[in-house]
Write an enzyme that holds these catalytic residues in place. Structure first.
Site, PDB file in Angstrom:
ATOM      1  N   ASP A 192      17.102  94.858  23.346  1.00 53.38           N
ATOM      2  CA  ASP A 192      18.456  94.780  22.806  1.00 53.38           C
ATOM      3  C   ASP A 192      18.534  93.545  21.920  1.00 53.38           C
ATOM      4  O   ASP A 192      18.317  92.422  22.390  1.00 53.38           O
ATOM      5  CB  ASP A 192      19.475  94.695  23.935  1.00 53.38           C
ATOM      6  CG  ASP A 192      19.421  95.919  24.843  1.00 53.38           C
ATOM      7  OD1 ASP A 192      19.039  96.996  24.343  1.00 53.38           O
ATOM      8  OD2 ASP A 192      19.748  95.791  26.029  1.00 53.38           O
ATOM      9  N   ASP A 251      23.645 108.084  30.903  1.00 56.63           N
ATOM     10  CA  ASP A 251      23.803 106.936  31.795  1.00 56.63           C
ATOM     11  C   ASP A 251      24.467 107.415  33.079  1.00 56.63           C
ATOM     12  O   ASP A 251      25.391 108.239  33.041  1.00 56.63           O
ATOM     13  CB  ASP A 251      24.672 105.861  31.142  1.00 56.63           C
ATOM     14  CG  ASP A 251      24.018 105.243  29.915  1.00 56.63           C
ATOM     15  OD1 ASP A 251      22.842 105.557  29.640  1.00 56.63           O
ATOM     16  OD2 ASP A 251      24.694 104.449  29.232  1.00 56.63           O
TER      17      ASP A 251
END
Length: 261
Positions: A129, A7
């Protein structure tokens, strides 16, 4: 197959706890050094998330991404704030092999299914998600898990299967960034129900035992982020505990997909 994940915020390697920007950890690695180390350890696929782009697509980290997407021996998938077709085109033109689409895939499935048809099933990864309630219902929060989309997993996948979707990155949000183990039951269920999809399991991996627990589920890939960055185990150890047949297939697919790099 093991898929190291990085990330990025401001070009730096970070991790968020359960998607919360206020709970950010910075790591003293450059993204280029981490990528090279993972390549030397045997990674054939990598996953990058542009967290600046996720917040504001006008602040996409294109300079940093450009340095990693054209790796000669890796399939590179990139996500973070893809909101329109121009974003998809931009990332593919930059050199990304796959574009990862999250909230938009849930909010506007008609649009994203058209992209699957236009660019091909190998170019689009759905990032779903999942929030599981006490009754076992699987809902899909969006926009950093702040908004309740009102969409459940099964209804959404029915639309994408018709378009030929191939890659789905699936995260149980209660596990993300925790290193407390993964949701084996979830992945066993979705792999059995949707065998034509290559599932990437994400969230909660904290030990080699967690990886081994996923082998019987049928997932094709395992996303490894914080566990590698914090040295819970090495990538070589993770690859070694995954079935050789899966690894060989991944290498074969990688060599065929990266020939034009």
């Amino acid at each position: 197959m093991m898929i190291p994940a990085i990330d990025l915020i401001g070009g730096e390697v970070v991790r968020l706890y359960q998607g919360d920007y206020a709970q950010k950890t910075n790591y003293q690695y450059t993204v280029q050094d981490r990528q090279q180390a993972y390549a030397e350890s045997g990674a054939t696929v990598m996953h990058f998330v542009d967290l600046d782009g996720a917040k504001d697509s006008t602040k996409r980290q294109l300079k940093t991404l450009k340095t990693v997407v054209n790796h000669p021996s890796m399939i590179i998938q990139v996500g973070g704030g893809v909101r329109c077709e121009d974003d998809v085109k931009q990332l593919l033109a930059l050199g990304a092999d796959r574009v990862v689409i999250g909230s938009l895939a849930i909010k506007q499935p008609e649009l994203v299914t058209q992209w699957v048809k236009t660019y091909g099933c190998e170019k689009i990864v759905l990032a779903l998600d999942i929030k599981i309630d006490a009754q076992g219902n699987k809902t899909l929060p969006t926009h950093g898990w702040i908004e309740d989309s009102g969409v459940n997993l099964e209804d959404l996948l029915a639309q994408y299967q018709d378009a030929g979707i191939k890659h789905v990155l699936c995260t149980d949000i209660s596990k993300d960034g925790t290193l407390t183990g993964t949701n084996v039951d979830l992945y066993s269920e979705v792999c059995a129900k949707y065998p034509d999809i290559d599932w990437q399991a994400s969230g909660g991996i904290g030990s080699l035992a967690d990886i081994k627990a996923l082998i019987p589920t049928g997932v094709s890939g395992v996303i490894l982020g914080r566990s590698l960055l914090e040295g819970k185990f090495t990538l070589e150890e993770a690859i070694a505990c995954w079935p050789k047949t899966s690894a060989n297939n991944a290498e074969s697919n990688t060599s065929s997909n990266t020939g034009d790099k």
